[in-house]
Scaffold this active site. Structure first.
Site, PDB file in Angstrom:
ATOM      1  N   PHE A  96    -119.077  69.959  -7.856  1.00 21.40           N
ATOM      2  CA  PHE A  96    -119.837  70.342  -6.672  1.00 21.40           C
ATOM      3  C   PHE A  96    -120.538  71.667  -6.951  1.00 21.40           C
ATOM      4  O   PHE A  96    -120.106  72.475  -7.762  1.00 21.40           O
ATOM      5  CB  PHE A  96    -118.996  70.387  -5.392  1.00 21.40           C
ATOM      6  N   ASN A 119    -121.152  74.641  -5.678  1.00 25.45           N
ATOM      7  CA  ASN A 119    -120.682  76.023  -5.610  1.00 25.45           C
ATOM      8  C   ASN A 119    -119.584  76.355  -6.613  1.00 25.45           C
ATOM      9  O   ASN A 119    -119.089  77.482  -6.632  1.00 25.45           O
ATOM     10  CB  ASN A 119    -120.218  76.369  -4.183  1.00 25.45           C
ATOM     11  N   HIS A 146    -130.960  68.777  -3.298  1.00 30.44           N
ATOM     12  CA  HIS A 146    -130.122  69.690  -4.077  1.00 30.44           C
ATOM     13  C   HIS A 146    -129.824  69.151  -5.479  1.00 30.44           C
ATOM     14  O   HIS A 146    -129.345  69.892  -6.335  1.00 30.44           O
ATOM     15  CB  HIS A 146    -128.806  69.926  -3.331  1.00 30.44           C
TER      16      HIS A 146
END
Length: 202
Positions: A69, A71, A27
């Protein structure tokens, strides 16, 4: 969607998750790209709390690695873009992409978000999908239920080699992108690389 902007980007954003636990996970491909870009630029990176991220500068161009982070990436992107009056069409977001094999890239303007939570939040904060995205392939685990676990794990060695090669190809697009030659950059990015190592492995 509006017509693609042909202006050079004023802000390049690499997406990922902060902290050592996530440094080597799939990611974080956007962070990996920005680390290499900072080296190429000779740019110092520093945390700026007002922008909720790590920031670098090269001439009139900014680089941002959100530390919110994944999101909540839009919080950082929106803050820097508003402060420096950067239009969404002048932003290039670099991120991992499940639907592309390791070693491949895709460059596009606007469009859907493919379920990517970082893109969803950026779109919400910018109020539009009309910004550039450079997608770095990380491959798909094959089962949707495995996606979260997959993106939060490091790539296999051969996959990492292919992803690293794709990042080097992506850096090679910058001279075109910085001149606003997006069509040529898109054609080069979206062409299949010759013989990716992972495809040669039986």
């Amino acid at each position: 969607m509006t017509a693609p902007s042909l202006a050079p980007p004023r802000l390049i954003v690499g997406l990922g998750n902060p902290g050592r636990d996530y440094e080597e996970t799939r990611h974080n491909a956007g962070f990996w790209f920005c680390a290499r870009l900072a080296q190429a630029w000779g740019a110092a990176l520093a945390h700026e709390s007002r922008f909720h991220g790590i920031v670098g500068r090269h001439g009139t161009r900014w680089m941002l690695l959100p530390q919110t982070f994944m999101n909540r990436s839009g919080q950082a992107v929106g803050a820097l873009a508003r402060f420096h009056r950067i239009a969404p069409a002048e932003i290039l977001v670099v991120h991992d992409e499940l639907d592309i094999p390791p070693g491949q890239l895709r460059l596009k303007f606007g469009g859907g978000m493919g379920g990517h939570n970082g893109l969803k939040d950026i779109t919400a904060h910018l109020g539009t999908q009309d910004y550039w995205r450079l997608r770095i392939g990380i491959g798909h685990p094959g089962d949707r239920s495995e996606v979260v676990n997959y993106v939060l794990k490091p790539p296999r060695r051969e996959e990492q080699a292919d992803i690293d090669a794709a990042i080097e190809r992506a850096l090679g697009l910058l001279p075109l992108i910085e001149k606003g030659e997006w069509n040529a950059a898109t054609q080069r990015a979206n062409s299949k690389p010759a013989s990716p190592k992972s495809q040669e492995t039986p």
